[in-house]
Scaffold this active site. Structure first.
Site, PDB file in Angstrom:
ATOM      1  N   THR A   1     -10.386  -7.155  -5.802  1.00  0.00           N
ATOM      2  CA  THR A   1     -11.697  -7.086  -6.472  1.00  0.00           C
ATOM      3  C   THR A   1     -12.289  -5.677  -6.334  1.00  0.00           C
ATOM      4  O   THR A   1     -13.155  -5.298  -7.114  1.00  0.00           O
ATOM      5  CB  THR A   1     -12.682  -8.110  -5.852  1.00  0.00           C
ATOM      6  OG1 THR A   1     -12.633  -7.990  -4.425  1.00  0.00           O
ATOM      7  CG2 THR A   1     -12.323  -9.527  -6.229  1.00  0.00           C
ATOM      8  N   GLU A   2     -11.814  -4.925  -5.351  1.00  0.00           N
ATOM      9  CA  GLU A   2     -12.334  -3.567  -5.137  1.00  0.00           C
ATOM     10  C   GLU A   2     -11.602  -2.521  -5.999  1.00  0.00           C
ATOM     11  O   GLU A   2     -12.069  -1.389  -6.136  1.00  0.00           O
ATOM     12  CB  GLU A   2     -12.183  -3.163  -3.658  1.00  0.00           C
ATOM     13  CG  GLU A   2     -13.160  -3.852  -2.705  1.00  0.00           C
ATOM     14  CD  GLU A   2     -12.769  -5.303  -2.380  1.00  0.00           C
ATOM     15  OE1 GLU A   2     -11.556  -5.607  -2.396  1.00  0.00           O
ATOM     16  OE2 GLU A   2     -13.670  -6.120  -2.140  1.00  0.00           O
TER      17      GLU A   2
ATOM     18  N   HIS B   1       3.079   3.471  -8.854  1.00  0.00           N
ATOM     19  CA  HIS B   1       2.987   2.030  -9.118  1.00  0.00           C
ATOM     20  C   HIS B   1       4.256   1.518  -9.802  1.00  0.00           C
ATOM     21  O   HIS B   1       4.733   0.425  -9.505  1.00  0.00           O
ATOM     22  CB  HIS B   1       1.768   1.722  -9.998  1.00  0.00           C
ATOM     23  CG  HIS B   1       0.463   2.064  -9.333  1.00  0.00           C
ATOM     24  ND1 HIS B   1       0.175   1.694  -8.043  1.00  0.00           N
ATOM     25  CD2 HIS B   1      -0.620   2.748  -9.775  1.00  0.00           C
ATOM     26  CE1 HIS B   1      -1.037   2.126  -7.717  1.00  0.00           C
ATOM     27  NE2 HIS B   1      -1.534   2.776  -8.756  1.00  0.00           N
TER      28      HIS B   1
ATOM     29  N   TRP C   1     -11.261  -2.217  -9.120  1.00  0.00           N
ATOM     30  CA  TRP C   1     -11.852  -1.878 -10.423  1.00  0.00           C
ATOM     31  C   TRP C   1     -12.498  -0.496 -10.433  1.00  0.00           C
ATOM     32  O   TRP C   1     -12.690   0.092 -11.498  1.00  0.00           O
ATOM     33  CB  TRP C   1     -12.916  -2.911 -10.832  1.00  0.00           C
ATOM     34  CG  TRP C   1     -12.365  -4.273 -11.092  1.00  0.00           C
ATOM     35  CD1 TRP C   1     -12.500  -5.370 -10.291  1.00  0.00           C
ATOM     36  CD2 TRP C   1     -11.593  -4.703 -12.219  1.00  0.00           C
ATOM     37  NE1 TRP C   1     -11.864  -6.450 -10.848  1.00  0.00           N
ATOM     38  CE2 TRP C   1     -11.300  -6.074 -12.035  1.00  0.00           C
ATOM     39  CE3 TRP C   1     -11.116  -4.067 -13.380  1.00  0.00           C
ATOM     40  CZ2 TRP C   1     -10.553  -6.816 -12.953  1.00  0.00           C
ATOM     41  CZ3 TRP C   1     -10.384  -4.805 -14.294  1.00  0.00           C
ATOM     42  CH2 TRP C   1     -10.112  -6.159 -14.069  1.00  0.00           C
TER      43      TRP C   1
ATOM     44  N   LEU D   1      11.516 -20.188  -4.748  1.00  0.00           N
ATOM     45  CA  LEU D   1      10.405 -19.381  -4.228  1.00  0.00           C
ATOM     46  C   LEU D   1       9.144 -19.484  -5.096  1.00  0.00           C
ATOM     47  O   LEU D   1       9.228 -19.409  -6.325  1.00  0.00           O
ATOM     48  CB  LEU D   1      10.845 -17.905  -4.175  1.00  0.00           C
ATOM     49  CG  LEU D   1       9.769 -16.883  -3.794  1.00  0.00           C
ATOM     50  CD1 LEU D   1       9.468 -16.941  -2.299  1.00  0.00           C
ATOM     51  CD2 LEU D   1      10.205 -15.464  -4.178  1.00  0.00           C
TER      52      LEU D   1
ATOM     53  N   ARG E   1     -11.270   2.203  -9.475  1.00  0.00           N
ATOM     54  CA  ARG E   1     -10.287   3.274  -9.741  1.00  0.00           C
ATOM     55  C   ARG E   1     -10.480   3.800 -11.165  1.00  0.00           C
ATOM     56  O   ARG E   1     -11.044   3.107 -12.013  1.00  0.00           O
ATOM     57  CB  ARG E   1      -8.872   2.727  -9.562  1.00  0.00           C
ATOM     58  CG  ARG E   1      -8.626   2.355  -8.118  1.00  0.00           C
ATOM     59  CD  ARG E   1      -7.200   1.959  -7.874  1.00  0.00           C
ATOM     60  NE  ARG E   1      -7.031   1.714  -6.452  1.00  0.00           N
ATOM     61  CZ  ARG E   1      -5.916   1.878  -5.780  1.00  0.00           C
ATOM     62  NH1 ARG E   1      -4.827   2.269  -6.390  1.00  0.00           N
ATOM     63  NH2 ARG E   1      -5.863   1.635  -4.490  1.00  0.00           N
TER      64      ARG E   1
ATOM     65  N   ASN F   1       1.417   3.437  -2.870  1.00  0.00           N
ATOM     66  CA  ASN F   1       2.004   3.901  -4.138  1.00  0.00           C
ATOM     67  C   ASN F   1       1.464   5.274  -4.528  1.00  0.00           C
ATOM     68  O   ASN F   1       2.213   6.146  -4.995  1.00  0.00           O
ATOM     69  CB  ASN F   1       1.671   2.929  -5.270  1.00  0.00           C
ATOM     70  CG  ASN F   1       2.281   1.565  -5.074  1.00  0.00           C
ATOM     71  OD1 ASN F   1       3.127   1.384  -4.201  1.00  0.00           O
ATOM     72  ND2 ASN F   1       1.859   0.608  -5.869  1.00  0.00           N
TER      73      ASN F   1
ATOM     74  N   ASP G   1       0.830  -1.203   0.000  1.00  0.00           N
ATOM     75  CA  ASP G   1       0.000   0.000   0.000  1.00  0.00           C
ATOM     76  C   ASP G   1       0.870   1.260   0.000  1.00  0.00           C
ATOM     77  O   ASP G   1       1.996   1.250   0.502  1.00  0.00           O
ATOM     78  CB  ASP G   1      -0.895  -0.025   1.254  1.00  0.00           C
ATOM     79  CG  ASP G   1      -2.080   0.924   1.118  1.00  0.00           C
ATOM     80  OD1 ASP G   1      -2.315   1.442   0.006  1.00  0.00           O
ATOM     81  OD2 ASP G   1      -2.763   1.145   2.127  1.00  0.00           O
TER      82      ASP G   1
ATOM     83  N   ARG H   1      -0.337   9.087 -10.164  1.00  0.00           N
ATOM     84  CA  ARG H   1      -0.324   7.869  -9.345  1.00  0.00           C
ATOM     85  C   ARG H   1       0.455   6.717  -9.994  1.00  0.00           C
ATOM     86  O   ARG H   1       1.099   5.931  -9.310  1.00  0.00           O
ATOM     87  CB  ARG H   1      -1.773   7.428  -9.078  1.00  0.00           C
ATOM     88  CG  ARG H   1      -2.568   8.407  -8.223  1.00  0.00           C
ATOM     89  CD  ARG H   1      -4.015   7.972  -8.080  1.00  0.00           C
ATOM     90  NE  ARG H   1      -4.122   6.617  -7.562  1.00  0.00           N
ATOM     91  CZ  ARG H   1      -4.023   6.311  -6.265  1.00  0.00           C
ATOM     92  NH1 ARG H   1      -3.845   7.255  -5.383  1.00  0.00           N
ATOM     93  NH2 ARG H   1      -4.103   5.065  -5.866  1.00  0.00           N
TER      94      ARG H   1
ATOM     95  N   GLU I   1       1.080 -13.662  11.934  1.00  0.00           N
ATOM     96  CA  GLU I   1       1.633 -12.500  12.636  1.00  0.00           C
ATOM     97  C   GLU I   1       1.524 -11.277  11.721  1.00  0.00           C
ATOM     98  O   GLU I   1       1.872 -11.346  10.543  1.00  0.00           O
ATOM     99  CB  GLU I   1       3.114 -12.742  12.984  1.00  0.00           C
ATOM    100  CG  GLU I   1       3.342 -13.879  13.964  1.00  0.00           C
ATOM    101  CD  GLU I   1       2.785 -13.586  15.351  1.00  0.00           C
ATOM    102  OE1 GLU I   1       2.746 -12.397  15.747  1.00  0.00           O
ATOM    103  OE2 GLU I   1       2.394 -14.547  16.031  1.00  0.00           O
TER     104      GLU I   1
HETATM  105  C1  FPP Z   1      -1.636   0.182  -3.486  1.00  0.00           C
HETATM  106  O1  FPP Z   1      -1.247   1.532  -3.494  1.00  0.00           O
HETATM  107  C2  FPP Z   1      -1.105  -0.544  -4.619  1.00  0.00           C
HETATM  108  C3  FPP Z   1      -1.824  -1.214  -5.570  1.00  0.00           C
HETATM  109  C4  FPP Z   1      -3.294  -1.243  -5.609  1.00  0.00           C
HETATM  110  C5  FPP Z   1      -1.184  -1.922  -6.667  1.00  0.00           C
HETATM  111  C6  FPP Z   1       0.081  -2.666  -6.376  1.00  0.00           C
HETATM  112  C7  FPP Z   1       0.797  -2.772  -7.638  1.00  0.00           C
HETATM  113  C8  FPP Z   1       2.130  -2.655  -7.806  1.00  0.00           C
HETATM  114  C9  FPP Z   1       3.100  -2.512  -6.713  1.00  0.00           C
HETATM  115  C10 FPP Z   1       2.619  -2.645  -9.201  1.00  0.00           C
HETATM  116  C11 FPP Z   1       3.443  -3.751  -9.665  1.00  0.00           C
HETATM  117  C12 FPP Z   1       2.980  -5.095  -9.314  1.00  0.00           C
HETATM  118  C13 FPP Z   1       3.511  -6.194  -9.866  1.00  0.00           C
HETATM  119  C14 FPP Z   1       3.145  -7.518  -9.320  1.00  0.00           C
HETATM  120  C15 FPP Z   1       4.454  -6.114 -10.970  1.00  0.00           C
HETATM  121  P1  FPP Z   1      -2.375   2.634  -3.612  1.00  0.00           P
HETATM  122  O2  FPP Z   1      -2.497   3.024  -5.031  1.00  0.00           O
HETATM  123  O3  FPP Z   1      -3.625   2.145  -2.963  1.00  0.00           O
HETATM  124  O4  FPP Z   1      -1.738   3.793  -2.763  1.00  0.00           O
HETATM  125  P2  FPP Z   1      -2.499   4.892  -1.916  1.00  0.00           P
HETATM  126  O5  FPP Z   1      -3.239   4.166  -0.822  1.00  0.00           O
HETATM  127  O6  FPP Z   1      -1.384   5.736  -1.398  1.00  0.00           O
HETATM  128  O7  FPP Z   1      -3.400   5.624  -2.862  1.00  0.00           O
END
Ligand code: FPP
Length: 240
Positions: free
Chosen positions: A72-73, A43, A75, A137, A77, A28, A26, A39, A207
């Site tokens: 699922t939530e 990412h 979408w 892994l 955005r 990004n 979380d 945004r 944990e």
């Molecule tokens: C949450 O940050 C992040 C996501 C919903 C997407 C995660 C995706 C990546 C890290 C991209 C690459 C992934 C792979 C597997 C290559 P947010 O956008 O909810 O951040 P915020 O809460 O600050 O708005």
């Protein structure tokens, strides 16, 4: 390797590495906003953290790493952000497949990927196939994933199969995570204390580790800090 990384790595007990680590990546969007970027820049920076954490987990001998890449939530955005995330996923898979293969990583997914575009599904299928004989892994990507939906889907398939006696093992084997051990450690970045519909059944005894660090800033040192914290916990699974 930085001296801080070396120091943390030395302190880690290699016999107490979690078998399965799950991560809610979380922050990004906030990372990008703080820098005045769109945004998607956040990412893209988050994908670099993914790369580093996958490498580090492989080196430490972690059995499975589950990353919440798209819920699922998600979408709801803006369409451009959803499209951008999918493109980033495809690009990252294309770019990283060779190195993943060399480092023995296997790829699997959880969630309903039938709702993803054909391009995304083709690329996922190609890379899953390319890595299928690896033994290192397990990188498990949660895509269009929701914990409640997963449990419902398991119940529906049990009903379809007409299974009359259901126990925890049977239900577990009908979840998308069938065959994987439950996560020992769940890491959530950017400071929120929520499960957000992630691995609800599987995290019964997991944990939890919450850090204020935003996902694009979460690198090796932060993973080692999380593992050191985890290693101080006494896990009782409801016993004494
Ligand atoms: C949450 O940050 C992040 C996501 C919903 C997407 C995660 C995706 C990546 C890290 C991209 C690459 C992934 C792979 C597997 C290559 P947010 O956008 O909810 O951040 P915020 O809460 O600050 O708005």
């Amino acid at each position: 390797m930085s001296s801080r990384e070396e120091e943390l790595l030395r302190r880690l007990d290699r016999k107490k590495i979690p078998r399965h680590i799950a991560v809610i990546m979380d922050g990004n969007g906030r990372w990008a906003r703080q820098r005045g970027f769109p945004r998607l820049v956040g990412h893209t920076a988050g994908a670099k953290s993914v790369r580093e954490i996958v490498r580090a987990c492989g080196e430490l001998g972690v059995h499975a790493l589950t990353l919440y890449a798209f819920s699922t939530e998600n979408w709801v955005r803006p369409a451009a952000e959803v499209k951008g995330l999918m493109k980033l996923l495809v690009r990252t898979l294309q770019r990283e497949a060779e190195e993943l293969e060399r480092s023995g990583v296997r790829l699997r997914t959880i969630g309903d990927i039938s709702a993803l575009s054909q391009t995304v599904r083709d690329e996922l299928g190609r890379v899953v196939g390319q890595l299928k004989d690896n033994r290192g892994l397990i990188l498990n990507l949660a895509l269009n994933y929701g914990g409640r939906q997963e449990i419902l889907q398991a119940v529906r398939s049990l009903l379809r199969e007409n299974v009359k006696q259901v126990d925890e093992d049977i239900l577990s084997e009908h979840l998308d995570t069938a065959g994987l051990p439950d996560p020992d450690l769940l890491i959530r970045t950017s400071g929120e204390f929520r499960l957000s519909n992630f691995l609800l059944w599987q995290c019964a005894y997991t944990e939890l580790y919450v850090t204020k660090t935003l996902w694009p800033d979460f690198r090796r040192v932060h993973l080692y800090e999380a593992l050191l914290d985890y290693q101080t916990r006494e896990r009782r699974f409801g016993g004494v």
